[in-house]
Scaffold this motif. Structure first.
Motif, PDB file in Angstrom:
ATOM      1  N   LEU A 171       7.848 -14.861  -1.644  1.00  0.00           N
ATOM      2  CA  LEU A 171       7.205 -13.551  -1.758  1.00  0.00           C
ATOM      3  C   LEU A 171       7.540 -12.632  -0.587  1.00  0.00           C
ATOM      4  N   LEU A 172       7.366 -13.101   0.632  1.00  0.00           N
ATOM      5  CA  LEU A 172       7.613 -12.249   1.790  1.00  0.00           C
ATOM      6  C   LEU A 172       9.083 -11.889   1.921  1.00  0.00           C
ATOM      7  N   ALA A 173       9.964 -12.853   1.682  1.00  0.00           N
ATOM      8  CA  ALA A 173      11.402 -12.583   1.751  1.00  0.00           C
ATOM      9  C   ALA A 173      11.818 -11.563   0.699  1.00  0.00           C
ATOM     10  N   MET A 174      11.241 -11.675  -0.488  1.00  0.00           N
ATOM     11  CA  MET A 174      11.533 -10.708  -1.539  1.00  0.00           C
ATOM     12  C   MET A 174      11.074  -9.316  -1.131  1.00  0.00           C
ATOM     13  N   ALA A 175       9.910  -9.226  -0.497  1.00  0.00           N
ATOM     14  CA  ALA A 175       9.407  -7.928  -0.041  1.00  0.00           C
ATOM     15  C   ALA A 175      10.330  -7.322   0.999  1.00  0.00           C
ATOM     16  N   GLN A 176      10.874  -8.143   1.880  1.00  0.00           N
ATOM     17  CA  GLN A 176      11.811  -7.644   2.884  1.00  0.00           C
ATOM     18  C   GLN A 176      13.096  -7.133   2.238  1.00  0.00           C
ATOM     19  N   GLN A 177      13.578  -7.865   1.245  1.00  0.00           N
ATOM     20  CA  GLN A 177      14.792  -7.441   0.558  1.00  0.00           C
ATOM     21  C   GLN A 177      14.577  -6.138  -0.201  1.00  0.00           C
ATOM     22  N   VAL A 178      13.470  -6.072  -0.936  1.00  0.00           N
ATOM     23  CA  VAL A 178      13.174  -4.881  -1.734  1.00  0.00           C
ATOM     24  C   VAL A 178      12.917  -3.682  -0.829  1.00  0.00           C
ATOM     25  N   GLY A 179      12.121  -3.880   0.209  1.00  0.00           N
ATOM     26  CA  GLY A 179      11.777  -2.773   1.103  1.00  0.00           C
ATOM     27  C   GLY A 179      12.961  -2.229   1.860  1.00  0.00           C
ATOM     28  N   SER A 180      13.934  -3.093   2.181  1.00  0.00           N
ATOM     29  CA  SER A 180      15.090  -2.649   2.964  1.00  0.00           C
ATOM     30  C   SER A 180      16.025  -1.747   2.173  1.00  0.00           C
ATOM     31  N   LYS A 181      15.932  -1.793   0.842  1.00  0.00           N
ATOM     32  CA  LYS A 181      16.817  -0.958   0.030  1.00  0.00           C
ATOM     33  C   LYS A 181      16.484   0.525   0.188  1.00  0.00           C
ATOM     34  N   ASP A 182      15.212   0.857   0.212  1.00  0.00           N
ATOM     35  CA  ASP A 182      14.778   2.252   0.318  1.00  0.00           C
ATOM     36  C   ASP A 182      13.986   2.525   1.593  1.00  0.00           C
ATOM     37  N   PHE A 183      13.933   1.520   2.462  1.00  0.00           N
ATOM     38  CA  PHE A 183      13.174   1.637   3.716  1.00  0.00           C
ATOM     39  C   PHE A 183      11.723   2.048   3.455  1.00  0.00           C
ATOM     40  N   ARG A 184      11.154   1.444   2.432  1.00  0.00           N
ATOM     41  CA  ARG A 184       9.743   1.653   2.118  1.00  0.00           C
ATOM     42  C   ARG A 184       9.051   0.304   2.244  1.00  0.00           C
ATOM     43  N   TYR A 185       8.411   0.120   3.382  1.00  0.00           N
ATOM     44  CA  TYR A 185       7.784  -1.168   3.666  1.00  0.00           C
ATOM     45  C   TYR A 185       6.267  -1.132   3.502  1.00  0.00           C
ATOM     46  N   VAL A 186       5.698   0.063   3.510  1.00  0.00           N
ATOM     47  CA  VAL A 186       4.244   0.148   3.387  1.00  0.00           C
ATOM     48  C   VAL A 186       3.795  -0.423   2.044  1.00  0.00           C
ATOM     49  N   GLU A 187       4.429   0.042   0.971  1.00  0.00           N
ATOM     50  CA  GLU A 187       4.046  -0.426  -0.361  1.00  0.00           C
ATOM     51  C   GLU A 187       4.338  -1.914  -0.536  1.00  0.00           C
ATOM     52  N   THR A 188       5.539  -2.335  -0.116  1.00  0.00           N
ATOM     53  CA  THR A 188       5.942  -3.724  -0.372  1.00  0.00           C
ATOM     54  C   THR A 188       5.078  -4.719   0.391  1.00  0.00           C
ATOM     55  N   PHE A 189       4.864  -4.470   1.680  1.00  0.00           N
ATOM     56  CA  PHE A 189       4.099  -5.439   2.469  1.00  0.00           C
ATOM     57  C   PHE A 189       2.603  -5.375   2.150  1.00  0.00           C
ATOM     58  N   THR A 190       2.130  -4.211   1.767  1.00  0.00           N
ATOM     59  CA  THR A 190       0.737  -4.133   1.325  1.00  0.00           C
ATOM     60  C   THR A 190       0.538  -4.930   0.049  1.00  0.00           C
ATOM     61  N   MET A 191       1.493  -4.835  -0.867  1.00  0.00           N
ATOM     62  CA  MET A 191       1.412  -5.602  -2.101  1.00  0.00           C
ATOM     63  C   MET A 191       1.524  -7.104  -1.833  1.00  0.00           C
ATOM     64  N   VAL A 192       2.310  -7.478  -0.827  1.00  0.00           N
ATOM     65  CA  VAL A 192       2.398  -8.890  -0.452  1.00  0.00           C
ATOM     66  C   VAL A 192       1.025  -9.406  -0.035  1.00  0.00           C
ATOM     67  N   GLY A 193       0.351  -8.651   0.825  1.00  0.00           N
ATOM     68  CA  GLY A 193      -0.989  -9.051   1.240  1.00  0.00           C
ATOM     69  C   GLY A 193      -1.950  -9.152   0.070  1.00  0.00           C
ATOM     70  N   PHE A 194      -1.863  -8.188  -0.836  1.00  0.00           N
ATOM     71  CA  PHE A 194      -2.745  -8.197  -2.007  1.00  0.00           C
ATOM     72  C   PHE A 194      -2.463  -9.408  -2.895  1.00  0.00           C
ATOM     73  N   LEU A 195      -1.182  -9.726  -3.096  1.00  0.00           N
ATOM     74  CA  LEU A 195      -0.829 -10.859  -3.958  1.00  0.00           C
ATOM     75  C   LEU A 195      -1.232 -12.187  -3.322  1.00  0.00           C
ATOM     76  N   PHE A 196      -1.113 -12.282  -2.006  1.00  0.00           N
ATOM     77  CA  PHE A 196      -1.585 -13.493  -1.330  1.00  0.00           C
ATOM     78  C   PHE A 196      -3.088 -13.660  -1.530  1.00  0.00           C
ATOM     79  N   LEU A 197      -3.821 -12.568  -1.386  1.00  0.00           N
ATOM     80  CA  LEU A 197      -5.266 -12.628  -1.591  1.00  0.00           C
ATOM     81  C   LEU A 197      -5.601 -12.966  -3.040  1.00  0.00           C
ATOM     82  N   LEU A 198      -4.794 -12.451  -3.963  1.00  0.00           N
ATOM     83  CA  LEU A 198      -5.033 -12.672  -5.385  1.00  0.00           C
ATOM     84  C   LEU A 198      -4.964 -14.154  -5.746  1.00  0.00           C
ATOM     85  N   VAL A 199      -4.184 -14.907  -4.980  1.00  0.00           N
ATOM     86  CA  VAL A 199      -4.065 -16.344  -5.232  1.00  0.00           C
ATOM     87  C   VAL A 199      -5.016 -17.145  -4.344  1.00  0.00           C
TER      88      VAL A 199
END
Length: 217
Positions: A171-199
């Motif tokens: 999950l975290l590695a995917m967020a880093q890969q996705v975020g680096s494409k458009d340099f948008r890390y706020v959405e990706t890493f926030t969603m990572v935290g939310f998904l971790f909490l969801l589980v």
């Protein structure tokens, strides 16, 4: 409002969510398989440790595993492993062995908590050793340690991002890969935290219910 739109792009979040969910699947798979290995291997270690020679050897090995960082163990084993073994397989095995060192201690405390008189009674009744363990000792020991074992499930789930060190795209590695494409890390890493909490939150609730159901019996 314009500042909020610049900070958080809901359309972008919807676009990257499928990729993040695929990373979450890898994270959950690694946790589930690794945890099953940790529970099984930890129980085996806890039982075998009562044998004098093997007990001392396993104690040293488990102490070594507990006192070295998980990420170092991952990189070390990945470096020595055959090239045809996948990084995911290596990561799951190392996770399982690492946490088996902790679950073994949990099982040991549960086994030692079984009253001495019950051991003596089983010997007086000439019960086979296997019957003593499976029918008397382990059911009581495992029931006592359910909360601690459950806590290690949550801990392992939170440690899966370390698999990125050997190339597992969780999950975290995917967020880093996705975020680096458009340099948008706020959405990706926030969603990572939310998904971790969801589980992790539902898992914690289930563990608490198991604790109330079995430990209090």
């Amino acid at each position: 409002m314009e500042f909020l739109n610049n900070l958080w792009d809901f359309e972008y979040t919807g676009e990257v969510l499928p990729d993040l969910l695929s990373g979450l699947v890898v994270t959950v798979q690694a946790t589930g398989i690794g945890y099953a290995l940790a529970l099984t291997l930890g129980l085996f270690i806890a039982v075998v440790r009562r044998v004098p020679f093997f007990g001392a050897l396993l104690h040293f090995l488990m102490e070594f595993i507990r006192t070295t960082p998980l990420v170092i163990q991952l990189v070390f084993v990945f470096t020595l492993a055959p090239p045809d073994v996948s990084a995911f397989t290596i990561g799951v095995i190392v996770l399982g062995i690492h946490y088996a060192a902790y679950t073994a201690e949990v099982y040991r405390s549960g086994i030692e908590g079984v009253a001495k008189g019950q051991w003596e009674a089983s010997r007086a009744l000439s019960l086979p050793t296997s019957r003593t363990w499976t029918a008397i000792v382990l059911p009581q020991a495992i029931r006592r340690v359910i909360p601690a074992l459950g806590n290690y499930l949550i801990a392992m789930f939170k440690d899966t991002p370390l698999l990125f060190a050997i190339g597992v795209v969780e999950l975290l590695a995917m967020a880093q890969q996705v975020g680096s494409k458009d340099f948008r890390y706020v959405e990706t890493f926030t969603m990572v935290g939310f998904l971790f909490l969801l589980v992790s939150i539902p898992s914690a609730i289930v563990i608490r219910r198991l604790e109330k159901r079995y430990v209090a019996v």
